[in-house]
Scaffold this active site. Structure first.
Site, PDB file in Angstrom:
ATOM      1  N   HIS A   1      -3.338 122.093  35.426  1.00  0.00           N
ATOM      2  CA  HIS A   1      -3.577 123.217  34.516  1.00  0.00           C
ATOM      3  C   HIS A   1      -3.131 124.561  35.100  1.00  0.00           C
ATOM      4  O   HIS A   1      -3.001 125.541  34.379  1.00  0.00           O
ATOM      5  CB  HIS A   1      -5.055 123.265  34.094  1.00  0.00           C
ATOM      6  CG  HIS A   1      -5.999 123.768  35.138  1.00  0.00           C
ATOM      7  ND1 HIS A   1      -6.737 122.939  35.945  1.00  0.00           N
ATOM      8  CD2 HIS A   1      -6.345 125.025  35.514  1.00  0.00           C
ATOM      9  CE1 HIS A   1      -7.499 123.652  36.749  1.00  0.00           C
ATOM     10  NE2 HIS A   1      -7.275 124.930  36.515  1.00  0.00           N
TER      11      HIS A   1
ATOM     12  N   ASP B   1      -5.405 115.834  36.469  1.00  0.00           N
ATOM     13  CA  ASP B   1      -5.219 117.279  36.646  1.00  0.00           C
ATOM     14  C   ASP B   1      -4.547 117.596  37.982  1.00  0.00           C
ATOM     15  O   ASP B   1      -4.896 118.558  38.658  1.00  0.00           O
ATOM     16  CB  ASP B   1      -6.554 118.027  36.541  1.00  0.00           C
ATOM     17  CG  ASP B   1      -6.351 119.536  36.351  1.00  0.00           C
ATOM     18  OD1 ASP B   1      -5.272 119.936  35.855  1.00  0.00           O
ATOM     19  OD2 ASP B   1      -7.249 120.307  36.723  1.00  0.00           O
TER      20      ASP B   1
ATOM     21  N   SER C   1      -8.538 127.265  41.546  1.00  0.00           N
ATOM     22  CA  SER C   1      -8.032 125.980  41.066  1.00  0.00           C
ATOM     23  C   SER C   1      -6.808 125.537  41.850  1.00  0.00           C
ATOM     24  O   SER C   1      -5.863 126.295  42.038  1.00  0.00           O
ATOM     25  CB  SER C   1      -7.672 126.078  39.578  1.00  0.00           C
ATOM     26  OG  SER C   1      -8.818 126.279  38.801  1.00  0.00           O
TER      27      SER C   1
END
Length: 477
Positions: free
Chosen positions: A116, A146, A219
């Site tokens: 993402h 992911d 992230s």
């Protein structure tokens, strides 16, 4: 005597001070010092900035509001057209930027981050510890885990030391380094809160849960253990505000590296496929299936001609062991299946009618799947009052839309009763009752009437989102 008493009090005071000091020193020694770990590990962490083109609508009226139908000669027509056009506005592409983190896994420039972070990116710039910048290309991405693998043209880069999430223990100290809100090289620490967490729509990743402060920008960054080994890839937070609330989730490095290797060598990720829909076994369901305690993954649907179907797995089976590993909850099974090689023959232990049964499955390859949705049709209603349901035959169109085999009954009305209390809803199609396939309305009535008063029976219903077992407690006569 006075001098002796004074001496005793002074000695006691000194001993007390000494004990407090020793206790404080012992406590200080028990808390970890992360400074050396941060210094040694920071060079492998990178900052990732991306540019995306996002479609946005400019002008127009707010959603739900339409241009009023005015007379042609109204002076307001020109005013509305000037400011709002036809009321729909204009869609344009707008350039946006975002930040994330990553870490280097090879000296020749391979970098691991989250999918993402780089999704829809038209440009990716990686900044290293020494402030040098590189343009990165995407080697491959995997939405299910992911994970994204990037490559920069460089050599002699510092490389992260990789550990194993399998060896992590709940309560163990861990450290995250990343760029929350763009603040580069930020270090936050905490403990492992849990392992093997399943999150909604993330069935194939057994997440590591921590209380490490993770925020937007973290992230894709690494999660280190106290030996300086990367044990996870920071991925998600649980938050009601968008900021850190004490629940953070990381992808185990074992999973991430398996994905990265497949992306590097094959350009895609292959996962094992069993061909079942499953749910957790609740206490009531365990009782209805004659189990001592809730355990395993309850099979609510078997895909026709799937590996599970060919191996003889049936609806109502409870999978308690897969490839020699215990399945304690339904969340444990998908990562086990997904990580198993396609084409491998594995042993699957199930409970069927309360008795263990050993089966062997040759796994297929997981593909994208869709769940059919439909609205209930109309048909003459038949009523059964014992559990408070009104049911009818399943209309042909609904049966086709839901891909149902013959049999079953459609719930058209609910009264206050055992059915509603168990969670049965209007529009459900009851496929099985008390481990028996429902043939029609009359058969369903017979099954309900034959159920022992006070017993708990499993009921399989088909909904828009898929099949689901519920436990219905039969009223005492």
């Amino acid at each position: 005597m006075k001098d002796y008493a004074l001496y005793k009090r002074a000695t006691a005071w000194l001993v007390g001070v000494l004990l407090v000091s020793l206790a404080a020193q012992a406590q200080a020694r028990s808390l970890p010092d992360f400074s050396e770990l941060v210094e040694e590990s920071s060079p492998v962490v990178v900052n990732i900035s991306t540019t995306q083109l996002v479609k946005r609508r400019f002008g127009g009226l707010p959603p739900g509001i339409e241009v009023p139908d005015l007379p042609e000669d109204s002076p307001f027509n020109d005013l509305f057209k000037h400011f709002f056009g036809d009321g729909q506005g204009e869609e344009r592409e707008e350039e946006t930027k975002s930040l994330g983190s990553g870490f280097i896994i090879s000296s020749d420039g391979y970098i691991l981050t989250n999918n993402h972070v780089v999704k829809h990116a038209t440009e990716i710039v990686v900044r290293l510890y020494d402030r040098s910048e590189y343009s990165a290309k995407v080697v491959g991405t995997d939405a299910r885990s992911d994970i994204a693998l990037l490559k920069v043209e460089a050599a002699g880069l510092p490389v992260a030391k990789l550990g194993s999430a399998e060896k992590l223990k709940v309560g163990e100290w861990v450290l995250a380094i990343g760029s929350p809100f763009g603040f580069e090289r930020s270090a936050t620490a905490g403990i492992v809160s849990a392992k093997g967490r399943a999150l909604p729509r993330e069935n194939y990743v057994p997440f590591i849960q921590t209380d490490v402060a993770i925020n937007p920008g973290n992230s894709g960054g690494p999660l280190f253990n106290m030996d300086g080994e990367v044990v996870g890839v920071n991925s998600q937070i649980f938050s009601r505000t968008g900021g850190y609330m004490g629940l953070s989730f990381a992808i185990p490095i074992d999973v991430a590296m398996d994905v990265a290797e497949q992306l590097k060598t094959k350009g895609k990720v292959s996962r094992g496929w069993l061909g079942v829909l499953i749910q957790d076994v609740t206490r009531d369901l365990a009782e209805s299936f004659g189990m001592d305690k809730p355990i395993g993954a309850l099979v609510s649907k078997v895909v026709p001609d799937s590996p599970a179907d060919k191996a003889g797995i049936r609806v109502g089976d409870i999978i308690v062991e897969f490839n020699g590993r215990e399945v304690t909850t339904s969340a444990k099974l998908p990562p086990m299946v997904g990580s198993a090689p396609v084409g491998e023959r594995v042993a699957v232990k199930v409970l069927r009618n309360g008795k263990p049964k050993q089966l062997f499955v040759t796994l297929g390859e997981l593909e994208d799947e869709q769940v059919a949705e439909a609205e209930p049709g109309k048909a003459p209603v038949e009523r059964t009052n014992r559990i408070g349901l009104a049911v009818t035959e399943v209309p042909a169109q609904l049966r086709e839309d839901l891909d149902l085999e013959k049999g079953g009954v459609l719930v058209t009305e609910l009264e206050q009763g055992a059915g509603a209390k168990a969670g049965i809803r209007k529009g459900d199609v009851i496929v099985m009752f008390a481990n028996k396939k429902v043939k029609d309305v009359e058969h369903f009535r017979e099954l309900v009437e034959a159920a022992k008063p006070g017993s708990t029976v499993p009921v399989l219903v088909q909904r828009r989102a898929g099949p689901l077992f519920l436990a219905v407690r039969i009223p005492k006569d």
